[in-house]
Design a protein around this motif. Structure first.
Motif, mmCIF file in Angstrom:
data_model
loop_
_atom_site.group_PDB
_atom_site.id
_atom_site.type_symbol
_atom_site.label_atom_id
_atom_site.label_comp_id
_atom_site.label_asym_id
_atom_site.label_seq_id
_atom_site.Cartn_x
_atom_site.Cartn_y
_atom_site.Cartn_z
ATOM 1 N N ALA A 84 50.578 37.466 31.103
ATOM 2 C CA ALA A 84 49.873 37.360 32.378
ATOM 3 C C ALA A 84 48.625 38.229 32.398
ATOM 4 C CB ALA A 84 50.809 37.756 33.518
ATOM 5 N N GLY A 85 48.711 39.414 31.770
ATOM 6 C CA GLY A 85 47.593 40.345 31.798
ATOM 7 C C GLY A 85 46.330 39.820 31.155
ATOM 8 N N ALA A 86 46.447 38.764 30.347
ATOM 9 C CA ALA A 86 45.265 38.203 29.682
ATOM 10 C C ALA A 86 44.463 37.296 30.605
ATOM 11 C CB ALA A 86 45.684 37.426 28.433
ATOM 12 N N THR A 87 45.094 36.772 31.679
ATOM 13 C CA THR A 87 44.396 35.788 32.513
ATOM 14 C C THR A 87 44.453 36.081 34.005
ATOM 15 O OG1 THR A 87 46.390 34.394 32.514
ATOM 16 C CG2 THR A 87 44.706 33.917 30.846
ATOM 17 N N THR A 88 45.103 37.163 34.403
ATOM 18 C CA THR A 88 45.126 37.510 35.817
ATOM 19 C C THR A 88 44.977 39.012 35.965
ATOM 20 O OG1 THR A 88 46.270 37.137 37.924
ATOM 21 C CG2 THR A 88 47.633 37.826 36.071
ATOM 22 N N THR A 89 44.812 39.478 37.184
ATOM 23 C CA THR A 89 44.562 40.893 37.420
ATOM 24 C C THR A 89 45.867 41.662 37.604
ATOM 25 O OG1 THR A 89 44.467 40.617 39.823
ATOM 26 C CG2 THR A 89 42.416 40.288 38.596
ATOM 27 N N ALA A 90 45.781 42.982 37.408
ATOM 28 C CA ALA A 90 46.949 43.830 37.643
ATOM 29 C C ALA A 90 47.382 43.747 39.097
ATOM 30 C CB ALA A 90 46.615 45.278 37.269
ATOM 31 N N THR A 91 46.424 43.614 40.013
ATOM 32 C CA THR A 91 46.756 43.496 41.430
ATOM 33 C C THR A 91 47.569 42.239 41.689
ATOM 34 O OG1 THR A 91 44.759 44.704 42.058
ATOM 35 C CG2 THR A 91 45.801 43.353 43.757
ATOM 36 N N ASN A 92 47.157 41.114 41.095
ATOM 37 C CA ASN A 92 47.919 39.876 41.261
ATOM 38 C C ASN A 92 49.334 40.024 40.733
ATOM 39 O OD1 ASN A 92 45.662 38.655 42.330
ATOM 40 N ND2 ASN A 92 45.908 36.792 41.137
ATOM 41 N N ILE A 93 49.473 40.661 39.571
ATOM 42 C CA ILE A 93 50.808 40.869 38.995
ATOM 43 C C ILE A 93 51.669 41.670 39.967
ATOM 44 C CG2 ILE A 93 52.096 41.950 37.119
ATOM 45 C CD1 ILE A 93 49.695 41.395 35.297
ATOM 46 N N GLY A 94 51.110 42.746 40.502
ATOM 47 C CA GLY A 94 51.854 43.576 41.438
ATOM 48 C C GLY A 94 52.211 42.842 42.715
ATOM 49 N N MET B 231 52.183 47.352 34.770
ATOM 50 C CA MET B 231 51.301 46.257 35.148
ATOM 51 C C MET B 231 49.840 46.593 34.865
ATOM 52 S SD MET B 231 53.407 45.467 38.630
ATOM 53 C CE MET B 231 55.192 45.254 38.511
ATOM 54 N N LEU B 232 49.483 47.856 35.066
ATOM 55 C CA LEU B 232 48.126 48.277 34.716
ATOM 56 C C LEU B 232 47.918 48.223 33.206
ATOM 57 C CD1 LEU B 232 47.665 51.268 37.166
ATOM 58 C CD2 LEU B 232 46.449 49.101 37.245
ATOM 59 N N ALA B 233 48.944 48.617 32.452
ATOM 60 C CA ALA B 233 48.842 48.568 30.993
ATOM 61 C C ALA B 233 48.692 47.129 30.516
ATOM 62 C CB ALA B 233 50.073 49.207 30.353
ATOM 63 N N ALA B 234 49.415 46.203 31.165
ATOM 64 C CA ALA B 234 49.312 44.787 30.793
ATOM 65 C C ALA B 234 47.880 44.300 30.939
ATOM 66 C CB ALA B 234 50.247 43.947 31.661
ATOM 67 N N ARG B 235 47.205 44.747 31.994
ATOM 68 C CA ARG B 235 45.824 44.348 32.216
ATOM 69 C C ARG B 235 44.885 45.071 31.259
ATOM 70 N NH1 ARG B 235 42.785 40.216 33.163
ATOM 71 N NH2 ARG B 235 40.870 40.716 34.262
ATOM 72 N N TRP B 236 45.194 46.343 30.964
ATOM 73 C CA TRP B 236 44.337 47.131 30.081
ATOM 74 C C TRP B 236 44.352 46.557 28.668
ATOM 75 C CZ3 TRP B 236 45.913 51.674 26.779
ATOM 76 C CH2 TRP B 236 44.797 52.280 26.219
ATOM 77 N N VAL B 237 45.524 46.134 28.199
ATOM 78 C CA VAL B 237 45.636 45.582 26.849
ATOM 79 C C VAL B 237 44.870 44.272 26.739
ATOM 80 C CG1 VAL B 237 47.259 44.609 25.176
ATOM 81 C CG2 VAL B 237 47.825 46.721 26.379
ATOM 82 N N GLU B 238 44.998 43.406 27.789
ATOM 83 C CA GLU B 238 44.272 42.136 27.866
ATOM 84 C C GLU B 238 44.417 41.295 26.602
ATOM 85 O OE1 GLU B 238 40.225 43.175 28.923
ATOM 86 O OE2 GLU B 238 40.658 42.708 31.016
#
Length: 312
Positions: free
Chosen positions: A96-106, A29-36
């Motif tokens: 999801a990582g492009a429009t929301t935060t890793a925290t929200n995903i988690g 989930m952090l990687a999803a946000r990092w890639v953005e």
């Protein structure tokens, strides 16, 4: 794990794995946000799972060849699990990582235990004890405490993005995947089954990769992209999925699903270590509710636990 160890040793091992597996899942989930969105979502998922198969095959190819008759019988289940675990739970998270935060995903993923319990109860008649319900309620209260940042009024003002909705889809896929792992057992061993399921997921992703390519969305093959793919293949794929599958055979899908309640805690901790975000009092309050909730839900309903240990 099948050697006689008594009732206490498997339980202690299960608790240890329940702590490690969500840490590995959080990294995805952090990687999803990092890639953005810098790597197209289907390409990111396809590269991750293609490398996962490549890393597993040297260890599982011989056994899979010996079990080719089993694979021929089980291929519909393997393909379905691949579609859910690598398809539905793959590109949507990266979208999801492009429009929301890793925290929200988690946080959204942390609703998985409730879905798993409902699916097990409705479709397979899995018994749910009062202690399990109480434990799940405590865990959910802890997650809501973190979401609301200690202020219940915040819950009324929450707004969801497209990324949050993509995460809801992935969460539903993960819940179904978790239950089917238990209730559609395989004659393959744990690692061989993961290899076969992952190969099925790669096949399912192929047409979507071609469609993404046709629309001009293409990954750049550079060192950064390769590093992301390798990390995703080794940690949240091989590591997390093997642990998750093992836990389901040890304690069943309902209890295993509870580890998703730890994901927001791990993400908050990793955000502090990697991004410098300071933990707050509401994080500690959430932890104080989640951890005893997990203990309560995993130590009650003993007959269910014993039955789960023999399954999968």
């Amino acid at each position: 794990m099948t050697a006689p160890m008594g009732d206490r040793a498997p339980s202690r091992l299960a608790y240890a794995l329940l702590l490690v597996a969500p840490l590995m899942m959080s990294s995805n989930m952090l990687a999803a946000r990092w890639v953005e969105g810098s790597v197209p979502p289907v390409a990111l998922a396809f590269g991750r799972w293609f490398l996962t198969v490549a890393f597993l095959l040297p260890f599982t190819a011989r056994g899979l060849w010996r079990c080719r008759a089993v694979i021929a019988r089980e291929w519909p289940n393997l393909l379905l699990l691949g579609a859910l675990g690598m398809g539905v739970c793959g590109p949507p998270v990266y979208l999801a990582g492009a429009t929301t935060t890793a925290t929200n995903i988690g946080l959204i993923y942390s609703t998985t235990p409730i879905l798993i319990v409902l699916l097990g109860r409705v479709f397979w008649g899995e018994r749910v004890s009062a202690g399990q319900v109480g434990g799940i309620a405590l865990c959910l209260a802890g997650v809501l405490t973190i979401i609301a940042r200690g202020d219940p009024g915040v819950l009324a003002t929450l707004r969801f993005t497209a990324g949050d909705l993509w995460t809801v889809l992935a969460t539903m896929g993960w819940a179904v995947y978790s239950v089917l792992l238990k209730y559609r057992p395989s004659r393959l061993d744990l690692t061989g089954r993961l290899t076969a399921i992952t190969a099925g997921g790669v096949l399912v992703l192929l047409p979507f990769l071609a469609l993404e390519f046709a629309f001009g969305e293409r990954a750049v093959f550079d060192g950064r992209t390769a590093t992301i793919w390798i990390f995703l293949a080794l940690v949240p794929s091989i590591g997390a999925y093997l642990l998750y599958g093992k836990l389901i055979t040890m304690v069943g899908p309902s209890r295993t699903g509870l580890l998703m309640y730890l994901v927001p805690i791990y993400i908050a901790g990793l955000a502090y270590l990697l991004l410098g975000e300071q933990p707050r009092l509401f994080h500690l309050a959430g932890v104080a509710l989640i951890l005893p909730g997990i203990y309560l839900a995993t130590t009650t309903g003993g007959s269910t636990l014993k039955r789960a240990k023999g399954g999968g």
